[in-house]
Motif scaffolding. Structure first.
Motif, PDB file in Angstrom:
ATOM      1  N   THR A  54      -0.029   5.521   5.075  1.00 34.28           N
ATOM      2  CA  THR A  54       1.413   5.445   4.953  1.00 34.28           C
ATOM      3  C   THR A  54       1.911   6.557   4.048  1.00 34.28           C
ATOM      4  O   THR A  54       1.411   6.744   2.944  1.00 34.28           O
ATOM      5  CB  THR A  54       1.866   4.063   4.428  1.00 34.28           C
ATOM      6  OG1 THR A  54       3.284   4.077   4.208  1.00 34.28           O
ATOM      7  CG2 THR A  54       1.158   3.694   3.132  1.00 34.28           C
ATOM      8  N   ASN A  55       2.850   7.348   4.543  1.00 33.47           N
ATOM      9  CA  ASN A  55       3.422   8.434   3.748  1.00 33.47           C
ATOM     10  C   ASN A  55       4.905   8.560   4.069  1.00 33.47           C
ATOM     11  O   ASN A  55       5.485   7.697   4.725  1.00 33.47           O
ATOM     12  CB  ASN A  55       2.675   9.753   4.005  1.00 33.47           C
ATOM     13  CG  ASN A  55       2.632  10.118   5.481  1.00 33.47           C
ATOM     14  OD1 ASN A  55       3.654  10.087   6.167  1.00 33.47           O
ATOM     15  ND2 ASN A  55       1.444  10.455   5.991  1.00 33.47           N
ATOM     16  N   SER A  56       5.534   9.644   3.614  1.00 34.83           N
ATOM     17  CA  SER A  56       6.981   9.785   3.761  1.00 34.83           C
ATOM     18  C   SER A  56       7.412  10.046   5.201  1.00 34.83           C
ATOM     19  O   SER A  56       8.572   9.851   5.549  1.00 34.83           O
ATOM     20  CB  SER A  56       7.497  10.912   2.861  1.00 34.83           C
ATOM     21  OG  SER A  56       6.875  12.146   3.191  1.00 34.83           O
ATOM     22  N   LEU A  97       0.818  -1.215   0.000  1.00 35.20           N
ATOM     23  CA  LEU A  97       0.000   0.000   0.000  1.00 35.20           C
ATOM     24  C   LEU A  97       0.844   1.253   0.000  1.00 35.20           C
ATOM     25  O   LEU A  97       1.861   1.341   0.684  1.00 35.20           O
ATOM     26  CB  LEU A  97      -0.909   0.016   1.230  1.00 35.20           C
ATOM     27  CG  LEU A  97      -1.773   1.278   1.424  1.00 35.20           C
ATOM     28  CD1 LEU A  97      -2.870   1.330   0.361  1.00 35.20           C
ATOM     29  CD2 LEU A  97      -2.377   1.315   2.826  1.00 35.20           C
ATOM     30  N   SER A  98       0.398   2.237  -0.780  1.00 32.37           N
ATOM     31  CA  SER A  98       0.955   3.589  -0.742  1.00 32.37           C
ATOM     32  C   SER A  98      -0.209   4.558  -0.594  1.00 32.37           C
ATOM     33  O   SER A  98      -1.156   4.523  -1.376  1.00 32.37           O
ATOM     34  CB  SER A  98       1.727   3.892  -2.038  1.00 32.37           C
ATOM     35  OG  SER A  98       2.140   5.236  -2.067  1.00 32.37           O
ATOM     36  N   GLY A  99      -0.159   5.427   0.432  1.00 26.67           N
ATOM     37  CA  GLY A  99      -1.271   6.339   0.683  1.00 26.67           C
ATOM     38  C   GLY A  99      -2.149   5.815   1.804  1.00 26.67           C
ATOM     39  O   GLY A  99      -1.716   5.030   2.651  1.00 26.67           O
ATOM     40  N   TYR A 125       5.390   8.952   8.202  1.00 23.63           N
ATOM     41  CA  TYR A 125       4.944   7.983   9.204  1.00 23.63           C
ATOM     42  C   TYR A 125       3.955   6.992   8.602  1.00 23.63           C
ATOM     43  O   TYR A 125       3.432   7.193   7.494  1.00 23.63           O
ATOM     44  CB  TYR A 125       4.275   8.702  10.382  1.00 23.63           C
ATOM     45  CG  TYR A 125       3.062   9.538   9.978  1.00 23.63           C
ATOM     46  CD1 TYR A 125       1.812   8.952   9.782  1.00 23.63           C
ATOM     47  CD2 TYR A 125       3.171  10.912   9.757  1.00 23.63           C
ATOM     48  CE1 TYR A 125       0.714   9.699   9.390  1.00 23.63           C
ATOM     49  CE2 TYR A 125       2.087  11.666   9.366  1.00 23.63           C
ATOM     50  CZ  TYR A 125       0.854  11.060   9.192  1.00 23.63           C
ATOM     51  OH  TYR A 125      -0.238  11.800   8.789  1.00 23.63           O
ATOM     52  N   ASP A 126       3.689   5.911   9.359  1.00 25.11           N
ATOM     53  CA  ASP A 126       2.563   5.009   9.122  1.00 25.11           C
ATOM     54  C   ASP A 126       1.611   5.193  10.297  1.00 25.11           C
ATOM     55  O   ASP A 126       2.052   5.141  11.459  1.00 25.11           O
ATOM     56  CB  ASP A 126       3.005   3.544   9.070  1.00 25.11           C
ATOM     57  CG  ASP A 126       3.767   3.205   7.803  1.00 25.11           C
ATOM     58  OD1 ASP A 126       3.912   4.087   6.947  1.00 25.11           O
ATOM     59  OD2 ASP A 126       4.227   2.046   7.692  1.00 25.11           O
ATOM     60  N   ARG A 127       0.320   5.389  10.020  1.00 21.56           N
ATOM     61  CA  ARG A 127      -0.662   5.543  11.101  1.00 21.56           C
ATOM     62  C   ARG A 127      -1.774   4.527  10.917  1.00 21.56           C
ATOM     63  O   ARG A 127      -2.424   4.468   9.869  1.00 21.56           O
ATOM     64  CB  ARG A 127      -1.251   6.956  11.121  1.00 21.56           C
ATOM     65  CG  ARG A 127      -2.252   7.179  12.275  1.00 21.56           C
ATOM     66  CD  ARG A 127      -2.670   8.640  12.374  1.00 21.56           C
ATOM     67  NE  ARG A 127      -3.465   8.903  13.576  1.00 21.56           N
ATOM     68  CZ  ARG A 127      -4.797   9.025  13.582  1.00 21.56           C
ATOM     69  NH1 ARG A 127      -5.475   8.929  12.443  1.00 21.56           N
ATOM     70  NH2 ARG A 127      -5.439   9.259  14.714  1.00 21.56           N
ATOM     71  N   LEU A 128      -1.977   3.706  11.942  1.00 25.82           N
ATOM     72  CA  LEU A 128      -2.999   2.662  11.927  1.00 25.82           C
ATOM     73  C   LEU A 128      -4.057   2.975  12.971  1.00 25.82           C
ATOM     74  O   LEU A 128      -3.737   3.300  14.109  1.00 25.82           O
ATOM     75  CB  LEU A 128      -2.348   1.302  12.245  1.00 25.82           C
ATOM     76  CG  LEU A 128      -3.287   0.144  12.588  1.00 25.82           C
ATOM     77  CD1 LEU A 128      -4.094  -0.290  11.370  1.00 25.82           C
ATOM     78  CD2 LEU A 128      -2.484  -1.025  13.156  1.00 25.82           C
ATOM     79  N   VAL A 129      -5.339   2.896  12.580  1.00 24.60           N
ATOM     80  CA  VAL A 129      -6.454   3.035  13.523  1.00 24.60           C
ATOM     81  C   VAL A 129      -7.354   1.820  13.347  1.00 24.60           C
ATOM     82  O   VAL A 129      -7.857   1.570  12.240  1.00 24.60           O
ATOM     83  CB  VAL A 129      -7.255   4.335  13.289  1.00 24.60           C
ATOM     84  CG1 VAL A 129      -8.386   4.437  14.311  1.00 24.60           C
ATOM     85  CG2 VAL A 129      -6.352   5.557  13.381  1.00 24.60           C
TER      86      VAL A 129
END
Length: 313
Positions: free
Chosen positions: A186-188, A150-152, A190-194
């Motif tokens: 996911t970006n340049s 995944l990207s974005g 950080y990765d943020r998961l909720v």
């Protein structure tokens, strides 16, 4: 897999060996940021390079021998063109061999949401995905191992399968689930998961740090590691629902969430830090939202270059 521009291929070859200059790194980062498909391709190549160590230990290809040969060629003053051709051959060889060993003859599918609308899709195993504007996803058509890259940002509703865990790869991490719903960005930086339902194992690729994230928890992975906190942002799915809700929310947080939703730079004057907003916006143009905030809080706004500034009149 899309082809690489020649100058990007050269820089990427240096990057994988750790020889790129700061200016070349800037060019590479700009190319990655131009299009989510570029970032996705970069991640795929980086993954192949990182995981090709076992492949390169076989008699088929000796990486150390190849690099030593390149260094010797330079010391002997051989033409730069020959050096570039040899370097390119080694690079292509690694990608080809690693790709063949890792993926066999599986055909990969890459899908991207446009920059003006989200995209909903169903994966071959029945799991559903909503890609945020500009996001991209890649997966094998056969989908036997249930793994995607995944990207974005995207929202996943994973179909349960105890025999086959579902995995998502980003540049930094691997997420593994059995059946759950969650959003990952996911970006340049950080990765943020909720996590909405179920549980997700969140593992950093480099350090193998692993955290199990539960419903109503958010996890952010950056250069400092994984940080897990309770979900305080009620609008983390606003990009999917089109609804923004604020309940006595500080104005600086309102500005940050509006910036993310509308892909704009919205800032507040330092004197507004005590102002709070209570309002609900449903798929409204930013102009209407700003006018409502102006009426509700006796604030004003103006545009300065590419930034919208909220201030007290």
């Amino acid at each position: 897999m899309m082809s690489l521009p020649e100058h990007i291929e050269i820089i990427l070859e240096k990057h994988l060996k750790g020889l790129e200059s700061s200016s070349e790194m800037k060019v590479l980062e700009e190319w990655r940021a131009e299009n989510p498909a570029h970032e996705l391709l970069y991640k795929q190549l980086l993954k192949l390079w990182q995981e090709s160590g076992v492949v390169l230990d076989t008699p088929v290809y000796d990486a150390n021998k190849a690099w030593n040969k390149l260094d010797l060629a330079l010391k002997q003053g051989k033409p730069a063109r020959n050096y570039r051709l040899l370097l390119a051959a080694c690079f292509i060889g690694v990608i080809f061999i690693a790709g063949w060993m890792l993926f066999g003859q599986k055909d990969m599918t890459t899908l991207q949401a446009s920059n003006i609308a989200n995209r909903q899709l169903t994966l071959p195993d029945g799991s559903s995905v909503i890609l945020r504007k500009g996001a991209a996803i890649s997966f094998p058509k056969a989908f036997k191992e249930r793994e995607v890259t995944l990207s974005g940002e995207a929202y996943f509703d994973v179909r349960p399968d105890k025999e086959r865990p579902f995995r998502i790869r980003t540049t930094r991490a691997i997420l593994e689930v059995l059946g759950t719903s969650f959003t990952i960005n996911t970006n340049s930086q950080y990765d943020r998961l909720v996590v909405t339902t179920g549980r997700v194992a969140f593992t950093e690729t480099a350090t193998k740090q692993r955290q199990v994230i539960l419903p109503n928890q958010a996890a952010v992975l950056n250069e400092k590691g994984i940080d897990v906190t309770p979900v305080k942002d009620s609008n983390y799915l606003s990009w999917r629902t089109g609804v923004l809700t604020f309940d006595n929310t500080p104005i600086d947080q309102v500005a940050a969430e509006l910036s993310d939703y509308y892909h704009l730079v919205i800032k507040t004057d330092s004197g507004l830090l005590t102002s709070n907003i209570t309002a609900k916006f449903e798929k409204q143009p930013i102009e209407q939202v700003l006018e409502e905030i102006k009426l509700l809080s006796n604030l004003s706004y103006r545009k300065q270059h590419d930034t919208i500034l909220l201030f007290k009149p």
